[in-house]
Design a protein around this motif. Structure first.
Motif, PDB file in Angstrom:
ATOM      1  N   ALA A   1       1.047   8.755   4.979  1.00  0.00           N
ATOM      2  CA  ALA A   1       1.784   8.993   6.235  1.00  0.00           C
ATOM      3  C   ALA A   1       1.267   8.047   7.328  1.00  0.00           C
ATOM      4  O   ALA A   1       2.051   7.456   8.078  1.00  0.00           O
ATOM      5  CB  ALA A   1       1.603  10.457   6.659  1.00  0.00           C
ATOM      6  N   GLU A   2      -0.046   7.896   7.364  1.00  0.00           N
ATOM      7  CA  GLU A   2      -0.676   7.033   8.358  1.00  0.00           C
ATOM      8  C   GLU A   2      -0.249   5.568   8.144  1.00  0.00           C
ATOM      9  O   GLU A   2       0.032   4.847   9.105  1.00  0.00           O
ATOM     10  CB  GLU A   2      -2.192   7.147   8.175  1.00  0.00           C
ATOM     11  CG  GLU A   2      -3.026   6.848   9.376  1.00  0.00           C
ATOM     12  CD  GLU A   2      -4.480   7.236   9.111  1.00  0.00           C
ATOM     13  OE1 GLU A   2      -5.008   8.071   9.854  1.00  0.00           O
ATOM     14  OE2 GLU A   2      -5.093   6.707   8.147  1.00  0.00           O
ATOM     15  N   THR A   3      -0.195   5.171   6.881  1.00  0.00           N
ATOM     16  CA  THR A   3       0.180   3.791   6.558  1.00  0.00           C
ATOM     17  C   THR A   3       1.613   3.496   6.998  1.00  0.00           C
ATOM     18  O   THR A   3       1.913   2.413   7.500  1.00  0.00           O
ATOM     19  CB  THR A   3       0.018   3.533   5.042  1.00  0.00           C
ATOM     20  OG1 THR A   3      -1.344   3.791   4.693  1.00  0.00           O
ATOM     21  CG2 THR A   3       0.364   2.095   4.675  1.00  0.00           C
ATOM     22  N   LYS A   4       2.488   4.488   6.820  1.00  0.00           N
ATOM     23  CA  LYS A   4       3.873   4.304   7.274  1.00  0.00           C
ATOM     24  C   LYS A   4       3.913   4.104   8.790  1.00  0.00           C
ATOM     25  O   LYS A   4       4.687   3.299   9.309  1.00  0.00           O
ATOM     26  CB  LYS A   4       4.737   5.497   6.851  1.00  0.00           C
ATOM     27  CG  LYS A   4       5.033   5.491   5.352  1.00  0.00           C
ATOM     28  CD  LYS A   4       5.839   6.718   4.924  1.00  0.00           C
ATOM     29  CE  LYS A   4       6.076   6.698   3.413  1.00  0.00           C
ATOM     30  NZ  LYS A   4       6.591   7.998   2.939  1.00  0.00           N
ATOM     31  N   GLY A   5       3.048   4.838   9.490  1.00  0.00           N
ATOM     32  CA  GLY A   5       2.936   4.654  10.936  1.00  0.00           C
ATOM     33  C   GLY A   5       2.407   3.262  11.280  1.00  0.00           C
ATOM     34  O   GLY A   5       2.815   2.647  12.264  1.00  0.00           O
ATOM     35  N   GLN A   6       1.519   2.738  10.425  1.00  0.00           N
ATOM     36  CA  GLN A   6       0.948   1.406  10.677  1.00  0.00           C
ATOM     37  C   GLN A   6       1.989   0.309  10.446  1.00  0.00           C
ATOM     38  O   GLN A   6       1.975  -0.712  11.141  1.00  0.00           O
ATOM     39  CB  GLN A   6      -0.278   1.196   9.779  1.00  0.00           C
ATOM     40  CG  GLN A   6      -1.438   2.112  10.195  1.00  0.00           C
ATOM     41  CD  GLN A   6      -2.557   2.190   9.178  1.00  0.00           C
ATOM     42  OE1 GLN A   6      -2.450   1.660   8.077  1.00  0.00           O
ATOM     43  NE2 GLN A   6      -3.630   2.859   9.544  1.00  0.00           N
ATOM     44  N   VAL A   7       2.882   0.543   9.496  1.00  0.00           N
ATOM     45  CA  VAL A   7       3.980  -0.403   9.265  1.00  0.00           C
ATOM     46  C   VAL A   7       4.867  -0.449  10.513  1.00  0.00           C
ATOM     47  O   VAL A   7       5.219  -1.524  11.007  1.00  0.00           O
ATOM     48  CB  VAL A   7       4.817  -0.002   8.023  1.00  0.00           C
ATOM     49  CG1 VAL A   7       6.107  -0.801   7.945  1.00  0.00           C
ATOM     50  CG2 VAL A   7       3.993  -0.198   6.747  1.00  0.00           C
TER      51      VAL A   7
ATOM     52  N   ILE B   1       0.835  -1.209   0.000  1.00  0.00           N
ATOM     53  CA  ILE B   1       0.000   0.000   0.000  1.00  0.00           C
ATOM     54  C   ILE B   1       0.867   1.256   0.000  1.00  0.00           C
ATOM     55  O   ILE B   1       0.547   2.233  -0.673  1.00  0.00           O
ATOM     56  CB  ILE B   1      -0.968  -0.010   1.209  1.00  0.00           C
ATOM     57  CG1 ILE B   1      -1.935  -1.193   1.079  1.00  0.00           C
ATOM     58  CG2 ILE B   1      -1.759   1.293   1.297  1.00  0.00           C
ATOM     59  CD1 ILE B   1      -2.747  -1.478   2.333  1.00  0.00           C
ATOM     60  N   THR B   2       1.990   1.205   0.729  1.00  0.00           N
ATOM     61  CA  THR B   2       2.862   2.400   0.734  1.00  0.00           C
ATOM     62  C   THR B   2       3.428   2.674  -0.659  1.00  0.00           C
ATOM     63  O   THR B   2       3.780   3.806  -0.975  1.00  0.00           O
ATOM     64  CB  THR B   2       4.050   2.285   1.731  1.00  0.00           C
ATOM     65  OG1 THR B   2       4.841   1.152   1.380  1.00  0.00           O
ATOM     66  CG2 THR B   2       3.590   2.134   3.161  1.00  0.00           C
ATOM     67  N   LYS B   3       3.510   1.626  -1.491  1.00  0.00           N
ATOM     68  CA  LYS B   3       3.978   1.854  -2.866  1.00  0.00           C
ATOM     69  C   LYS B   3       2.858   2.332  -3.786  1.00  0.00           C
ATOM     70  O   LYS B   3       3.094   3.070  -4.744  1.00  0.00           O
ATOM     71  CB  LYS B   3       4.587   0.561  -3.432  1.00  0.00           C
ATOM     72  CG  LYS B   3       5.947   0.248  -2.834  1.00  0.00           C
ATOM     73  CD  LYS B   3       6.499  -1.057  -3.370  1.00  0.00           C
ATOM     74  CE  LYS B   3       7.613  -1.585  -2.469  1.00  0.00           C
ATOM     75  NZ  LYS B   3       7.774  -3.041  -2.580  1.00  0.00           N
ATOM     76  N   ALA B   4       1.640   1.878  -3.515  1.00  0.00           N
ATOM     77  CA  ALA B   4       0.515   2.230  -4.395  1.00  0.00           C
ATOM     78  C   ALA B   4      -0.028   3.634  -4.140  1.00  0.00           C
ATOM     79  O   ALA B   4      -0.430   4.330  -5.075  1.00  0.00           O
ATOM     80  CB  ALA B   4      -0.613   1.209  -4.222  1.00  0.00           C
ATOM     81  N   LEU B   5      -0.030   4.055  -2.869  1.00  0.00           N
ATOM     82  CA  LEU B   5      -0.681   5.325  -2.530  1.00  0.00           C
ATOM     83  C   LEU B   5      -0.082   6.556  -3.239  1.00  0.00           C
ATOM     84  O   LEU B   5      -0.840   7.429  -3.670  1.00  0.00           O
ATOM     85  CB  LEU B   5      -0.694   5.543  -1.006  1.00  0.00           C
ATOM     86  CG  LEU B   5      -1.858   4.871  -0.263  1.00  0.00           C
ATOM     87  CD1 LEU B   5      -1.632   4.967   1.245  1.00  0.00           C
ATOM     88  CD2 LEU B   5      -3.210   5.495  -0.621  1.00  0.00           C
ATOM     89  N   PRO B   6       1.257   6.648  -3.378  1.00  0.00           N
ATOM     90  CA  PRO B   6       1.778   7.824  -4.084  1.00  0.00           C
ATOM     91  C   PRO B   6       1.256   7.915  -5.525  1.00  0.00           C
ATOM     92  O   PRO B   6       0.969   9.002  -6.025  1.00  0.00           O
ATOM     93  CB  PRO B   6       3.303   7.604  -4.071  1.00  0.00           C
ATOM     94  CG  PRO B   6       3.541   6.697  -2.908  1.00  0.00           C
ATOM     95  CD  PRO B   6       2.326   5.814  -2.829  1.00  0.00           C
ATOM     96  N   LYS B   7       1.069   6.751  -6.173  1.00  0.00           N
ATOM     97  CA  LYS B   7       0.540   6.754  -7.546  1.00  0.00           C
ATOM     98  C   LYS B   7      -0.921   7.195  -7.560  1.00  0.00           C
ATOM     99  O   LYS B   7      -1.366   7.902  -8.457  1.00  0.00           O
ATOM    100  CB  LYS B   7       0.646   5.347  -8.154  1.00  0.00           C
ATOM    101  CG  LYS B   7       2.086   4.914  -8.402  1.00  0.00           C
ATOM    102  CD  LYS B   7       2.164   3.468  -8.873  1.00  0.00           C
ATOM    103  CE  LYS B   7       3.551   2.893  -8.593  1.00  0.00           C
ATOM    104  NZ  LYS B   7       3.584   1.436  -8.648  1.00  0.00           N
ATOM    105  N   MET B   8      -1.653   6.766  -6.542  1.00  0.00           N
ATOM    106  CA  MET B   8      -3.065   7.139  -6.473  1.00  0.00           C
ATOM    107  C   MET B   8      -3.207   8.631  -6.172  1.00  0.00           C
ATOM    108  O   MET B   8      -4.068   9.312  -6.732  1.00  0.00           O
ATOM    109  CB  MET B   8      -3.777   6.281  -5.418  1.00  0.00           C
ATOM    110  CG  MET B   8      -3.864   4.819  -5.862  1.00  0.00           C
ATOM    111  SD  MET B   8      -4.403   3.683  -4.554  1.00  0.00           S
ATOM    112  CE  MET B   8      -6.194   3.960  -4.608  1.00  0.00           C
TER     113      MET B   8
END
Lengths: 162, 162
Positions: free
Chosen positions: B49-55, B24-31
């Motif tokens: 940013a939130e997803t990185k925190g979840q990782v 997801i962290t790779k897909a979100l910047p494209k979205m």
């Protein structure tokens, strides 16, 4: 196909979920067969009957939209079903397998909850009230199935698997 | 690996969602780049940013379990991300694309809601309260993101796309 309207996007997503449901009708008998807890087996058998009803309901939505019922490969559901199949091939204790099957089934339910939620919203925005009503019926069923699976997971199966 | 306990199943599913979050962290910047509505673009950027925190939070869960953080290919998320990528290649109107991106993102959120819900339940049953608390935090965030996406879809973007 140029997707130049919400109506076209709606039809694309309708085809996606139609294909997804058909995949589920193929996966559920295998999951029912593999499940060891009788309650869980029964839940999968019941959900198979429900899923067949949801496929028919989707065909009524296509009809309401004046379009032939047609599927479009749903890669997400392929991945979800594949994960469930892999579980059946693992060297796994029966009670743990049941817990894993519930986890896989809840992921499938949530895919459908997201998909039908989107479709219902689109149908409302497009003024397609008949379609919206049908989609809401399925959305309610999927939500109920998810809750039932949570209860099964919390009440019986996981405790046995600890 | 023989999966002979709920603890082992928990770790398998933790690895699955860890790999899913990384995808997801790779897909979100494209979205975020593809989204046209400023609100939606901002929502994707914030969720990255939130997803990185979840990782990072997942890494703390691995640590609490005394295990190295390690992913395991999540085929379901691969399918979900692929569907979102295909959307970016369609010949599609900007407002309709935004609606489609929201639909794809909500499917991703629901995968995570199902996955974290299961993990949290397992952690509780295993008496791993620290892990359960961390997983609940992420579950709450995913639920909030899903609701925010619904509001974006219903309020602005779909209306423009009709």
């Amino acid at each position: 196909v140029k997707i130049d309207s919400l109506r076209k996007l709606f039809l694309e997503e309708l085809r996606d979920v139609y294909h997804a449901e058909k995949q589920i009708t193929k996966a559920l008998p295998k999951m029912a067969k593999a499940a060891t807890a009788p309650d869980l087996k029964a839940a999968f058998v019941q959900h198979l009957a429900e899923t067949k009803g949801q496929v028919e309901r989707l065909e009524r939505v296509f009809e309401a939209m004046g379009k032939p019922a047609k599927g479009k490969t749903c890669k997400a559901m392929q991945g979800l079903v594949e994960e469930a199949s892999e579980l059946l091939e693992e060297d796994i204790e029966p009670a743990v397998l049941d817990a894993g099957l519930i986890a896989a089934a809840q992921r499938v339910e949530h895919y459908e909850i997201a998909a039908y939620g989107t479709l219902k919203t689109y149908a409302r925005l497009l003024g397609e009230e008949d379609a919206a009503g049908l989609l809401q019926e399925t959305l309610d069923e999927e939500g109920a199935t998810d809750k039932k699976l949570s209860a099964l997971a919390e009440g019986v199966i996981n405790l046995e698997a600890v």
